[in-house]
Design a protein around this motif. Structure first.
Motif, PDB file in Angstrom:
ATOM      1  N   ASN A 154     -72.358  -7.761 -65.372  1.00  0.00           N
ATOM      2  CA  ASN A 154     -73.044  -8.623 -64.424  1.00  0.00           C
ATOM      3  C   ASN A 154     -72.691 -10.065 -64.791  1.00  0.00           C
ATOM      4  O   ASN A 154     -73.015 -10.518 -65.896  1.00  0.00           O
ATOM      5  CB  ASN A 154     -74.553  -8.381 -64.497  1.00  0.00           C
ATOM      6  CG  ASN A 154     -75.305  -9.184 -63.465  1.00  0.00           C
ATOM      7  OD1 ASN A 154     -75.267 -10.414 -63.477  1.00  0.00           O
ATOM      8  ND2 ASN A 154     -75.992  -8.520 -62.562  1.00  0.00           N
ATOM      9  N   ASP A 156     -73.809 -12.852 -63.824  1.00  0.00           N
ATOM     10  CA  ASP A 156     -74.909 -13.807 -63.939  1.00  0.00           C
ATOM     11  C   ASP A 156     -75.616 -13.687 -65.280  1.00  0.00           C
ATOM     12  O   ASP A 156     -75.914 -14.673 -65.933  1.00  0.00           O
ATOM     13  CB  ASP A 156     -75.924 -13.595 -62.808  1.00  0.00           C
ATOM     14  CG  ASP A 156     -75.387 -14.111 -61.490  1.00  0.00           C
ATOM     15  OD1 ASP A 156     -74.918 -15.260 -61.458  1.00  0.00           O
ATOM     16  OD2 ASP A 156     -75.420 -13.361 -60.502  1.00  0.00           O
ATOM     17  N   SER A 157     -75.899 -12.465 -65.685  1.00  0.00           N
ATOM     18  CA  SER A 157     -76.706 -12.266 -66.886  1.00  0.00           C
ATOM     19  C   SER A 157     -75.870 -11.878 -68.096  1.00  0.00           C
ATOM     20  O   SER A 157     -76.332 -11.955 -69.230  1.00  0.00           O
ATOM     21  CB  SER A 157     -77.738 -11.157 -66.643  1.00  0.00           C
ATOM     22  OG  SER A 157     -77.077  -9.937 -66.378  1.00  0.00           O
ATOM     23  N   HIS A 369     -78.114 -27.046 -61.305  1.00  0.00           N
ATOM     24  CA  HIS A 369     -77.841 -25.655 -60.938  1.00  0.00           C
ATOM     25  C   HIS A 369     -76.797 -25.587 -59.817  1.00  0.00           C
ATOM     26  O   HIS A 369     -76.426 -26.598 -59.230  1.00  0.00           O
ATOM     27  CB  HIS A 369     -79.124 -24.947 -60.510  1.00  0.00           C
ATOM     28  CG  HIS A 369     -79.777 -25.536 -59.286  1.00  0.00           C
ATOM     29  ND1 HIS A 369     -79.252 -25.421 -58.025  1.00  0.00           N
ATOM     30  CD2 HIS A 369     -80.932 -26.242 -59.144  1.00  0.00           C
ATOM     31  CE1 HIS A 369     -80.056 -26.021 -57.155  1.00  0.00           C
ATOM     32  NE2 HIS A 369     -81.065 -26.538 -57.810  1.00  0.00           N
ATOM     33  N   HIS A 380     -80.259 -12.483 -57.520  1.00  0.00           N
ATOM     34  CA  HIS A 380     -78.904 -12.948 -57.837  1.00  0.00           C
ATOM     35  C   HIS A 380     -78.004 -11.730 -57.667  1.00  0.00           C
ATOM     36  O   HIS A 380     -77.796 -10.967 -58.601  1.00  0.00           O
ATOM     37  CB  HIS A 380     -78.830 -13.490 -59.272  1.00  0.00           C
ATOM     38  CG  HIS A 380     -79.707 -14.682 -59.489  1.00  0.00           C
ATOM     39  ND1 HIS A 380     -80.196 -15.031 -60.720  1.00  0.00           N
ATOM     40  CD2 HIS A 380     -80.182 -15.611 -58.612  1.00  0.00           C
ATOM     41  CE1 HIS A 380     -80.937 -16.126 -60.589  1.00  0.00           C
ATOM     42  NE2 HIS A 380     -80.944 -16.489 -59.334  1.00  0.00           N
ATOM     43  N   SER A 399     -72.520 -23.770 -63.369  1.00  0.00           N
ATOM     44  CA  SER A 399     -73.745 -23.031 -63.057  1.00  0.00           C
ATOM     45  C   SER A 399     -73.651 -22.273 -61.734  1.00  0.00           C
ATOM     46  O   SER A 399     -74.572 -21.549 -61.371  1.00  0.00           O
ATOM     47  CB  SER A 399     -74.942 -23.980 -62.995  1.00  0.00           C
ATOM     48  OG  SER A 399     -75.111 -24.615 -64.240  1.00  0.00           O
ATOM     49  N   ARG A 401     -73.106 -19.450 -59.285  1.00  0.00           N
ATOM     50  CA  ARG A 401     -73.106 -17.995 -59.466  1.00  0.00           C
ATOM     51  C   ARG A 401     -72.001 -17.320 -58.667  1.00  0.00           C
ATOM     52  O   ARG A 401     -71.841 -16.113 -58.716  1.00  0.00           O
ATOM     53  CB  ARG A 401     -74.474 -17.420 -59.109  1.00  0.00           C
ATOM     54  CG  ARG A 401     -75.571 -17.930 -60.036  1.00  0.00           C
ATOM     55  CD  ARG A 401     -76.915 -17.316 -59.735  1.00  0.00           C
ATOM     56  NE  ARG A 401     -77.970 -17.989 -60.481  1.00  0.00           N
ATOM     57  CZ  ARG A 401     -78.290 -17.723 -61.747  1.00  0.00           C
ATOM     58  NH1 ARG A 401     -77.631 -16.803 -62.400  1.00  0.00           N
ATOM     59  NH2 ARG A 401     -79.258 -18.386 -62.342  1.00  0.00           N
TER      60      ARG A 401
END
Ligand SMILES: [Mn+2]
Ligand SMILES: [Mn+2]
Lengths: 496, 496
Positions: A154, A156-157, A369, A380, A399, A401
């Motif tokens: 992932n 994003d994370s 962001h 997200h 930042s 995404r």
């Protein structure tokens, strides 16, 4: 369960949305169509996904309310834990594997449904028990014995999806690389049926935001507004889960982008001069909404509040007018940033050449962001970066995404913002390259605002976008709507 | 955070409860006092607990709202994730180990607090960073180098607590057996400060139940009542978390004891003749409440509803009158069961000799769950079974979450119930030993009621108990309170 199991819909009765199980069947078909074009894949391959598991909180006897794993939901729409699902790539045939429940289930959890009932409820071709996985696969898979499982990052994370596992899977050929990018890309593009759910979550969450604006009062605590939002979403939208933890930031708290978490739990008391930044959205049938409304507690913008708000709204609307297929999301981020800097310059908070500001990434001091993100079953949503990942390292842009070109059928948020974060500003004042642009005396007059974000959810169409969010947006619309706040006192949710 | 970090209280402002950090200091002291009596333990031992971790939902970027691990909360009252805590057994000295946060935290999550701030907030003696654990322990522990960690079984869920771990812990002597039974027993007995929090959660959750009773209407969906309960708890009690998933069962659903979970999500539509069984409770500062109210949607009991309700209430009140230190909880379960059977016999649903019914465990057909359980930081609080576990294998009794003699300062639920679960009844009709007691014709007239449970929370005193739950309980009290339902229409939370 009555409303649900009686039909092949996810439905919560009354005016709530009927989501046909066809939605998930169509998703499976889309996935198989793409997989069948993979030349290296043998035709007798199977996709295997493992659903979310029932879990305990640490070593307690507390079972948090189950929410399905997102990829599994996308493919099967199953609301219960501990399922597996398989898809025959060749012919789209679907199989669910259900947990074998103990006899005590009937007293504690409810009627034990048979395989045939689940077949009807979820519109799949076959249903077996999870303890039959090895046997069923032994019978089903052809010579290639190939099982595609989900494994990937992932972006994003940084978390890695855990491949489906059952005892005996080692007897088969397991492919861990093919599925993840393909299914993630499928999730990026929303079908009409999915769009319909997202229209619904946006409509109900928009109404909930309007409800909060009607009931806000000086002296309340931030969490009271959270409670009002959740109440409205749940009661009228049947949205039992929020898409994410509510951000109810007032005073200087809007400067903290993810305010509202356990360590900063929406517990400030509102004063009459505060701006609110409320970033809240409910989910229905596991599809998210993600909406931010910024407005004054008093219902009337001060001069400073209006200047910042209109700068952000202009950025939001410029982007909304510019999006369409093949537009770069990085360009949209820069457009928003430039628009906001122009407003800040006009108001005297910054000075100098705008292009020079852009080059030094000054905008990231006010908007640290990214402009927005994919939206879907996750807030997200997946698919923001195609392989190989090429995330920028520049302030603000790092930042983001997603760095992609827009495509028809993407769902995204547009959420520019201007924030007055003391720590970031102090860093900038000390930075030779940045400080020359900053007019501290003017900026200081705006610190109390904390920040403004205006977040809308959109669906990319052939030549533009559909705006899903329906809330008062201009200062005039907000002031007009909040006039009703005063009239409301006998008809609101107060109870004391 | 303002309201919280400004003082050494957990407090949500306004009329909400101020919980002094002294509560957790006292808990640590109690623990050390008992550990110091352990003759085999060297005096220079340390307790080490690991707090809950921040987590992602599967492989997504969704971070569920953090709730502290219960043992860690009991000892330190920390609201943030990723902490460790240590206690010097010899002198009660406490140390917190905090996560070292990245500089980006300031923009996304908020101000980064220094060690000294946490020392003040949580009233501990020392604060270090979690990456200093090995170093600090090397300096601190004496010759014995003994670290006591938590490892043991939860007798309700069968889950095992995971021992605290840090890189380098293998250099120390780690004791995994001593701590768990001692700290669990400490959690069983509530201090005055803990009792005060539980009085508060019970008061606010009681008010929320009353609020639901005022707003219920024929035609609503069960989840609407859940939304009203949560709204009230959250807004007026600052109870952001529920103690457990709300059970809003109507019609025949009350027969399913843990109705309301993801697979049976409170989505039935209410009809005028329904009984409701609403088992809901909010938590504050991680202390639970667990309250069940049963009442008719119409606000007026029918003859059948009243018969069952009064049977259960009699059982509840008989137990409440009988509890005191040294009374056996098994005896209380049997007392409740006998009382209910007597009422059922009087009403003609069962026939024959009561003692014979007790011997065959007939009562478990109507009340398959245990009479009640420990209550505290967890809803099913720890310490129900002392080592060695000796859970009964008999119907009904095997579901008891404790078999202990009552002690002063225990908190428990008293929750007898009578349920009409079709599957359990059908099994009983087929069972020679049980069927002779059952009058099917009469029982059939009660099936539509589903079930009744009356659940109160109590604190065991020197010679009886304190009732924490404050809701209308007799049929008359309920009917009187629900009369206000009709008058309410202009002053409730409706908004359409
Ligand atoms: Mn967003
Ligand atoms: Mn209970």
């Amino acid at each position: 369960m009555v409303t649900f199991s009686d039909s092949d819909h996810f439905w919560k009765g009354g005016q709530t949305l009927k989501v046909p199980m066809e939605l998930f069947k169509e998703n499976r078909q889309r996935l198989c169509e793409i997989l069948r074009c993979h030349r290296t894949l043998p035709p007798d391959s199977f996709v295997l996904l493992q659903g979310g598991k029932s879990e305990m909180r640490y070593c307690s006897d507390h079972e948090p309310l189950f929410r399905q794993e997102s990829y599994f939901h996308w493919a099967f729409g199953v609301i219960e834990p501990d399922f597996y699902g398989a898809i025959n790539v060749q012919n789209n045939e679907s199989i669910l594997f259900i947990p074998r429940l103990p006899p005590s289930y009937v007293a504690w959890m409810g009627k034990i449904k048979e395989t045939d009932e689940f077949k009807k409820i979820y519109h799949v071709d076959h249903v077996y028990y999870a303890d039959e996985l090895e046997k069923v696969f032994s019978d089903l898979v052809g010579a290639s014995k190939l099982i595609l499982v989900l494994n990937g990052l992932n972006t994003d994370s940084g978390t890695e999806s855990k491949a489906a596992h059952f005892d005996g899977i080692e007897k088969f050929h397991v492919d861990k690389t093919t599925l993840h990018p393909v299914i993630s890309e499928c999730r990026v593009l929303k079908t009409d049926l999915e769009l319909n759910v997202m229209r619904y979550t946006n409509k109900m969450s928009s109404e909930a935001h309007k409800f909060v604006m009607l009931n806000i009062k000086d002296g309340m605590y931030e969490y009271e507004l959270e409670s009002l939002f959740q109440y409205y979403c749940h009661r009228y939208g049947a949205m039992r889960h929020m898409s994410y933890t509510c951000i109810c930031a007032t005073g200087e708290n809007p400067a903290v982008l993810h305010y509202g978490h356990a360590g900063a739990p929406n517990d400030r008391r509102l004063t009459a001069n505060d701006m609110c930044l409320f970033d809240m959205g409910g989910e229905y049938c596991c599809y998210a909404s993600d909406i931010t409304c910024s407005f004054p507690v008093s219902g009337t913008f001060t001069k400073e509040q209006r200047i910042i708000y209109e700068a952000v709204l202009d950025a939001n609307r410029q982007v909304m007018k510019s999006v369409q297929p093949n537009v770069s999301w990085i360009d949209m981020h820069l457009l928003a940033e430039r628009t906001q800097l122009e407003h800040l310059k006009l108001a005297g908070l910054v000075q100098g050449d705008i292009e020079e500001m852009m080059d030094t990434r000054l905008g990231a001091i006010f908007m640290p962001h990214g402009l927005g993100h994919m939206l879907g079953i996750d807030t997200h949503d997946v698919g923001g970066y195609l392989e190989p990942h090429t995330r920028s390292t520049l302030p603000g842009l790092k930042s983001l995404r997603t760095n992609r070109l827009l495509k028809e059928r993407m769902c995204l948020t547009i959420e520019p913002g201007i924030y007055f974060n003391q720590a970031l500003l102090n860093d900038a004042y000390k930075n030779e390259q940045l400080s020359k642009f900053l007019n501290k005396t003017e900026i200081d007059k705006y610190l109390h605002i904390g920040g403004v974000r205006i977040e809308d959810n959109i669906f990319i169409t052939k030549d533009g976008c559909e705006l899903l969010t329906k809330v008062p947006r201009t200062c005039e619309e907000i002031e007009e709507w909040m006039k009703n706040n005063k009239k409301q006192s006998n008809d609101n949710v107060d109870y004391e």
